[in-house]
Every structure is written in structure tokens, then in C-alpha cells.
Write a protein that holds these residues in place. Structure first.
Motif, short mmCIF file in Angstrom:
data_model
loop_
_atom_site.label_atom_id
_atom_site.label_comp_id
_atom_site.label_asym_id
_atom_site.label_seq_id
_atom_site.Cartn_x
_atom_site.Cartn_y
_atom_site.Cartn_z
N GLY A 723 0.78 -1.23 0.00
CA GLY A 723 0.00 0.00 0.00
C GLY A 723 0.81 1.28 0.00
N ILE A 724 2.14 1.21 0.02
CA ILE A 724 2.98 2.39 0.00
C ILE A 724 3.83 2.35 -1.26
N ALA A 725 3.86 3.46 -2.00
CA ALA A 725 4.58 3.51 -3.27
C ALA A 725 5.16 4.90 -3.48
N VAL A 726 6.12 4.98 -4.43
CA VAL A 726 6.68 6.27 -4.84
C VAL A 726 5.79 6.87 -5.91
N ASP A 727 5.34 8.09 -5.67
CA ASP A 727 4.51 8.79 -6.66
C ASP A 727 5.39 9.49 -7.69
N SER A 728 6.44 10.18 -7.21
CA SER A 728 7.35 10.88 -8.12
C SER A 728 8.62 11.25 -7.37
N ALA A 729 9.65 11.58 -8.14
CA ALA A 729 10.91 12.07 -7.59
C ALA A 729 11.43 13.16 -8.51
N SER A 730 11.93 14.25 -7.95
CA SER A 730 12.39 15.37 -8.76
C SER A 730 13.51 16.11 -8.04
N TRP A 731 14.32 16.84 -8.82
CA TRP A 731 15.41 17.62 -8.24
C TRP A 731 14.88 18.86 -7.55
N THR A 732 15.55 19.27 -6.49
CA THR A 732 15.27 20.54 -5.81
C THR A 732 16.60 21.27 -5.62
#
Length: 792
Positions: A723-732
Motif C-alpha cells: 500500500g505504499i509507493a513512490v509517486d514521483s521524484a524530482s530535483w530541488t
């Protein structure tokens, strides 16, 4: 073909070793050491066999650098690798045999030359097939061990180091008695039999020894020596025999150590070494035999010599198997050997008198001073001159204790006890039962726990709880102790029960098989729950990569209902190390963490200390984490096996040595003093922890990264909860933003733990022909991320 199969084996081991990409390194692994021990004050050659002990440098070469031992007094130097014929050399030898055979000569010199070449070729082919069939034992190296005269006797742990890292531990013993090795025999040249193409085996030899002694050997396949290739095959394992003189009336103890040396196998085929011992007299008659001792797979012969003369002891596998890691040590002589102890324990802070039973003991009573002992098992043994007996565990506890009193075989004759208490007793005859009565209150929770098999008693206990009317309220035969490593039959019993009413209750204890005798001792604890915990950390050797975070696992054994949170920390706050995710949430018994290490920390393995802290009934309880390794036996039994030391090995230890040598030439200090220094971990969670993941929603987590932003960042969770997943990843600006999602249906509110994740960088590469392709590079594991699933 060898290269491809080795690579296939490497890949399989890496997949099984861990779900984390960061731990998929092919670290060295040792499967056996022969001999598995030696005598104080001696120097001798040792063979260590295993896998990934070398690397490809044009050809596969062994790269073992040094050996590491727990404790002091042992040094080792690498002598050589065990070199096998190459395919080209084997082909040359085969052509030579074919040419000699074409001559069809009756000349004795030519026949003998062909015989010797045939044996060498057959051995080469057999060795090639063995390495293909047993890749976990494909590599081997010869080392010279020197044991100091004052080296502490007993069990040690041996590891070997290669440029890849440091291996798993194996048992190595230091002893006081003279040591012997099995004699290897060569096939005899018999011209007539050779010309007829008949099969030869090396003649069965009997190695002469003098008592007392320790003999060392391997049960390996016996090689046939044949004329025609079509007849070549593998044969069953050999039986090794040792001859000695004995006198009438001697009480001989002949104890084999085989499974206890290598209790698990890396590939589980063909299975455990099941050693058997047989004793023969001067007429060749078998006078004693054993294939196990009580519930232990290693056999022990206890034999009173009926007449003077020569005797032969034989060891083999029960079903005639053989392979190089079927290593054994047999101790023979009029040795002190303990078969029983009573009582099996004593209260802490007191002095107790213990009765011993066995063979050749210097005394039948022993005084145990437990005044300075902490609770837990302690090794118990006795000395007789230069000889030390076998070791049995002796339990120390803080509860009041009493002795069982007969007759108490039935409920009407029950022995009255006052809680809390530990009762020391025996099931002293077949079909015996011991019954104990106590006063209880409505709603009171009671623990009735037997410690017998875990203290080496042959008792296979059964527990029953009755009320005053004689109705049975609870029953237990076997209770699994998850941290009782390598045991596949948990024979001790435990009942945990809430009493329904005020009144008297009876606890009835017996043997599940209706056996009994003076050595069927037990310790029965009757008390309210005593919440506590133990901690294991795996692996016992962490291979630290300085520019990545390094995952490892912690296992928790919760006792008597303890369900609280446990905080983990490194002892003594060592410089250059930092933990992430060091909280074991309530109710959980396993968690994964990450460890960051500074560059150029040490050229040598670093001994670490990890401890767990928890509040139990308003007081802080601290326990040292025991280092351990996850072991799987026969594709089924999984064990967390304790080791002596928790070790950290830095990947850049070779660069450390180079920098140190350079600093020494320039007369500069190295490494720099650590006072006032700090180091920045390669990654760091910047968001508040634990991260609260809403059911049906998302949360953003910020992570500091020090890598180039030239490409697309990607993150994958490693074995996440459902039930837990990565939605997105992006640079900051400071690193990376990671968005986690909790599934509306599958995410479980109040679930806590650590999320483990791996980061990747995806870029576009241009080929020489102008075409582009996507390249995905592994950055490393992210810090262990504490989380909690919450209701929005």
C-alpha cells in the motif's frame, strides 16, 4: 564454460543475499577450513575453500590477502592457491595418453608412464566436474597458521580477506592435545590390472595415532583410476580409519565434531554431513557404533575397553556421501566428559553446588559462584590435567529457586510452590510426571516455561495447566525460540495464560515420549510476565562503501509480551559513523537501517558495538546487540546465527594505506586527529521524521543529495509494505523531493517502520554512430526513512 557458470552462480548468490542493490557485491565466502583446528605452539598448513576468493586477471586468480581470527594468539600467511589444470593442459595430457596407448607397448616404463598420466588426467577431470557441480567450493587457498604457545584454547572464528571484502566466519579450534591428520594413500601400480583395464581405488589405510589425541580429516569422494574414459565416474565418499592401542579398563571417550563445525551449507546439496563412528577390535569385530548423540547429529562413543590390544575407529557419512566441506575433528582418549548436570542453573548473587555425571570426571560436584554473574546461560566445563571436558550451558536467573520434591506425580500429590519461582527438577524415570500447585488470582497472567533442551537436557517437555476441579486449561508441547539458532526441533514448552478465577492451579510436566532418567533435568519458571527483549544485527560483517549508505538488518526477540519501542544506537559514539532509522516501532521484530561512514576511516576492520534501549515498566533497559548472520539450510530452515564480533570493513582501506604511506614519506600525521571533526553523510533526510503517509493521499519528503543533477532522478522502494509507493521524484535546490503515496485500500493506518529505497540517475548517451540510448546508473540507497501510515 567455467566463466559463464561462475557468473551464473555469482548472480544467483547476489539475488538471494539481499533485495538491496547496494548489497549485491560478490563478497568472498568460505565453505570449509581443513584442518578445522590445531594445537597450541604449532605451525601447520591449512586449506580454506569457498567462492569469490579470486578475480579475473586474464585468468581467474586467487586474491586472498590475509586471515582474521577472533581472539589473540593466531597468525596466518598466504602460501599459495590450489592450482588446477587448465583445459589446455588437460588436453595436452589427454593427447599424451592417447599417443602412449597407440604404441601398444609391453614395456614396463611406458606402461607406468601411461598409468601416471592417466591418474593425473582422471583427477583433473574429476576436479573440474566437482567445481562445476559445487561452485560454492570452487576456490581454495593454502595458508600457514601459527598458534602461539599461550593462545587461549577453545572455539575461534576465522574469516579471510580479499580485495572484494571479508568473508563470513567459520569455526576454528585451538586445543592442547596432540593432533593428527588422516593419511592420504596413492593407487598402487599393478601392470596386469592396468593392462586389463580394471578399476583401482587407493588402498584403505589406517592412520596410527597415540592417545589422547585429536584427529582431523575430510570425507571426500574416492576417485576411481581407470584405463578407459567411458568407465570414469564419481564414487561414494571414503571411510577414514585410525588405529591406536588401548588397555583393559580404560574408559574411552571418542567424540566427533562435524555438523558443529559447518552447521549450514552454502548450496544445501547433497545435504548435511551426517557422521557415523564405529569402533573395531583387533579381530575386526565392531564393538561400538553411533550415528548421533542424544539429539545432536554428531556421534559420541563412550566405551569401556574390555581387553588390551589395538583398536580402530572409523568415521564416514551415514549414506556414504563425500565432498570437501565434510570436515571433521575427533577427540579420543580417557577424556573428561560431562553427560549430565543438576541443577541446570542457579540464582544470581548466590553460590550453588552442582552435581555432575559423566566419564573420567575429576569430581562429581562443582561449586558455582554466581555472585557476580548476570542473568543468562554460562558455559560449564571441568579440567583434568591438560584435558578440558565438553561444555554444557548453565543458566543464571534472578528469580527465587527451589528443588522438586518427590512424590509429586499426580494432581493430588502436587508440590506447593509460591510464585514467582524457578523449580529445578528431573523426570527421573520413564512415564514420570511432576506436578506443582500455586495460588492464583482472577485476571492474573501466568507464564509457565521449561528450559531443558536449550540447556542440553534430553528432556522433550510437555506442559499442562489445570484448575482446582481438574479441568485442563492449557497445553503446550513445543515452543519455538527464534533466537535459539540452528535448532530445528524446539522441544521446550511454554504456556502463557490468564487465570479465570481466584484459587489453586496445577502445572503438570512430563516427557513427550514418556522417557526419563537422572539426566532428564529441567528448569520450570512459574511467574507473571517479565517483559524483556534481545537484539541481533545482521550481517556480522558490514562492508562499508564510503560514498553510499550501507543497509543492514536488526532482529528483535520480544519476551513475555513486551511490545514497546526500542531505540538503537552505536556504543561510545564513534567518529565517522552515522545511523539512519534507528527506531524499532512498537510490536515489530525486524527493521532495516542504513549506516554512513566517513572516508579513510581505517585500513583494518573496525569492531562496532550496537545497543538497544527501551522503557519497560518505567525503567530503562539496555541490551547489547549480538552480531549474527542470516543462514538458510536445505532451502527451508532460516537461522539468525550469532557471531563473535560485529565488524565494519571500509571499501577504501587500500587507499587509506596508500595515503598513510605518502604521509609518512612527507613526515605528516595521518589520519588527522578526530577531535572537533565531523563528516557529512552522502545523503540526509531533511523532512520531519517519522514521515506521516496519509491513507489515500501523498506526502513530500526532502532529501539532501550531493550528486550531479545532469539527468532524471528515479527512486524505487525496496520490499515496501503493501500500500505504499513512490509517486514521483524530482530535483530541488538542496537535493531531491520524493513524493510517497498511501493506497486508499491497502495502506494500513498506524503501521510504522523504515522505508528502504534505491536512487537511480537516468541520462541519455550518444553512441559513435550518432544514435542515442537511455542509461540508468545506480546512485545508492537512500537513508532509512522512518514512516507512519496515518488516517487523513
Amino acid at each position: 564454460m567455467i566463466a559463464s557458470r561462475r557468473l551464473m552462480a555469482c548472480g544467483l548468490v547476489c539475488v538471494l543475499a539481499s533485495s538491496s542493490i547496494a548489497t549485491a557485491q560478490q563478497y568472498p565466502r568460505i565453505g570449509y577450513v581443513f584442518p578445522a583446528g590445531g594445537r597450541q605452539g604449532t605451525t601447520f598448513l591449512v586449506t580454506v575453500g569457498g567462492q569469490f576468493l579470486g578475480s579475473w586477471k586474464g585468468d581467474y586468480q586467487i586474491d586472498v590477502l590475509r586471515a582474521h581470527f577472533s581472539g589473540d594468539g593466531i597468525t596466518a600467511t598466504v602460501r599459495k592457491d590450489i592450482r588446477h589444470l587448465t583445459q589446455q593442459e588437460a588436453q595436452v595430457l589427454q593427447d599424451k595418453v592417447a599417443q602412449l596407448r597407440k604404441k601398444n607397448s609391453k614395456d614396463a616404463a611406458i606402461l607406468k608412464e601411461m598409468f601416471e598420466a592417466q591418474i593425473k588426467l582422471t583427477r583433473s577431470r574429476s576436479e573440474f566436474m566437482r567445481r562445476e557441480m559445487q561452485p560454492a567450493l570452487a576456490d581454495s587457498v593454502t595458508m600457514e597458521f601459527t598458534l602461539a604457545a599461550d593462545a587461549e584454547p577453545g572455539r575461534r572464528e576465522l574469516r579471510v580477506e580479499t580485495p572484494r571484502g571479508i568473508s563470513n566466519p567459520l569455526t576454528f579450534h585451538v586445543g592442547r592435545l596432540p593432533e593428527f591428520r588422516e593419511q592420504e594413500s596413492e593407487p598402487a601400480y599393478e601392470p596386469q590390472e592396468f593392462q586389463e583395464g580394471r578399476t583401482w581405488y587407493p588402498p584403505r589405510t589406517e592412520t596410527p595415532i597415540t592417545l589422547p589425541a585429536v584427529v582431523n580429516g575430510q570425507i571426500i569422494p574416492r576417485e576411481p583410476y581407470m584405463l578407459h574414459y567411458a568407465s570414469e565416474r564419481f564414487t561414494p565418499g571414503a571411510a577414514d580409519r585410525f588405529r591406536f592401542e588401548a588397555r583393559k579398563g580404560q574408559q574411552l571417550v571418542i567424540a566427533a565434531a562435524a555438523r558443529q563445525l559447518i552447521p549450514y551449507l552454502p548450496d544445501a546439496v547433497p545435504g548435511w554431513f551426517q557422521a557415523t563412528l564405529a569402533l573395531y577390535d583387533a579381530h575386526g569385530r565392531q564393538v561400538a557404533y553411533d550415528d548421533d548423540y542424544r539429539f545432536h547429529p554428531d556421534p559420541v562413543l563412550l566405551f569401556k575397553v574390555p581387553e588390551d590390544g589395538p583398536y580402530v575407529v572409523e568415521i564416514k557419512d551415514a549414506i556414504y556421501r563425500g565432498r570437501p566441506d565434510f570436515v571433521y575433528r575427533i577427540t579420543l582418549g580417557e577424556l573428561p566428559y560431562i553427560t549430565g548436570v543438576f541443577p541446570l542453573g542457579a540464582p544470581a548473587g548466590a553460590t550453588a553446588t552442582v552435581k555432575l555425571s559423566g566419564w573420567n570426571l575429576p569430581t562429581d560436584t562443582l561449586t558455582i559462584d554466581a555472585s557476580d554473574m548476570t542473568p543468562g546461560p554460562r558455559p560449564l566445563s571441568v579440567r583434568k590435567g591438560e584435558m578440558t571436558s565438553n561444555t554444557l550451558p548453565f543458566s543464571v536467573d534472578t528469580l527465587p529457586e527451589c528443588l522438586e520434591r518427590e512424590p509429586n506425580d499426580s494432581n493430588p500429590a502436587a508440590q506447593a510452590v509460591t510464585l514467582p519461582v524457578i523449580v529445578n527438577g528431573r523426570i527421573d524415570r520413564p512415564d514420570d510426571w511432576d506436578v506443582f500447585r500455586f495460588e492464583g488470582r482472577a485476571g492474573q497472567e501466568i507464564i509457565a516455561e521449561v528450559r531443558a533442551r536449550r540447556l542440553e537436557s534430553p528432556l522433550d517437555s510437555v506442559l499442562e495447566l489445570f484448575d482446582a476441579a481438574g479441568s485442563r486449561l492449557a497445553f503446550n508441547d513445543d515452543h519455538e525460540d527464534k533466537f535459539d539458532h540452528l535448532r530445528t526441533h524446539h522441544a521446550d514448552s511454554l504456556i502463557r495464560f490468564t487465570l479465570p478465577a481466584d484459587g489453586v492451579y496445577d502445572v503438570r510436566l512430563g516427557d513427550a515420549r514418556s522417557h526419563g532418567g537422572p539426566e532428564y533435568a529441567y528448569r520450570l519458571r512459574l511467574s507473571e510476565p517479565r517483559p524483556d527483549f534481545e537484539v541481533r544485527v545482521a550481517p556480522s560483517c558490514i562492508h562499508g562503501i564510503t560514498w553510499r549508505l550501507n543497509p543492514f538488518a536488526v532482529y528483535v526477540l520480544r519476551k513475555d509480551g513486551f511490545n514497546g519501542e526500542i531505540a538503537l544506537r552505536l556504543r561510545d559514539d564513534p567518529f565517522g559513523l552515522a545511523l539512519s532509522g534507528g527506531i524499532v516501532p512498537e510490536g515489530q521484530d525486524q527493521i532495516r537501517l542504513t549506516l554512513a561512514i566517513a572516508q579513510l576511516l581505517s585500513p583494518d576492520p573496525i569492531r562496532l558495538g550496537l545497543e538497544g534501549r527501551a522503557l519497560i515498566d518505567g525503567r530503562e533497559v539496555v541490551h547489547r546487540a549480538v552480531p549474527a548472520d542470516e543462514m538458510t539450510q536445505a532451502f527451508f530452515y532460516k537461522h539468525v546465527v550469532p557471531a563473535n564480533e560485529l565488524t565494519l570493513v571500509s571499501e577504501d582501506r587500500a587507499r587509506f594505506r596508500e595515503e598513510a604511506a605518502r604521509a609518512a614519506k612527507e613526515n605528516k600525521p595521518f589520519p588527522p586527529p578526530t577531535a572537533g571533526r565531523s563528516f557529512q553523510t552522502p545523503m540526509e533526510i531533511l523532512s520531519e521524521q517519522p514521515v506521516r503517509i496519509p491513507v489515500g493521499g501523498t506526502v513530500e519528503v526532502h532529501v539532501r543529495l550531493g550528486w550531479s543533477r545532469n539527468g532524471q532522478i528515479q527512486v524505487e522502494l525496496s520490499d515496501p509494505p503493501e500500500g505504499i509507493a513512490v509517486d514521483s521524484a524530482s530535483w530541488t535546490e538542496r537535493g531531491m523531493a520524493l513524493v510517497l503515496r498511501g493506497d486508499t485500500v491497502k495502506a494500513r493506518p498506524k503501521l510504522k517502520g523504515n522505508l528502504m529505497a534505491n536512487a537511480f540517475l537516468q541520462t541519455t548517451a550518444t553512441e559513435k554512430d550518432g544514435k542515442t540510448r537511455e542509461v540508468r546508473n545506480f546512485i545508492g540507497p537512500l537513508p532509512a526513512l522512518p514512516f507512519e501510515v496515518v488516517t487523513p
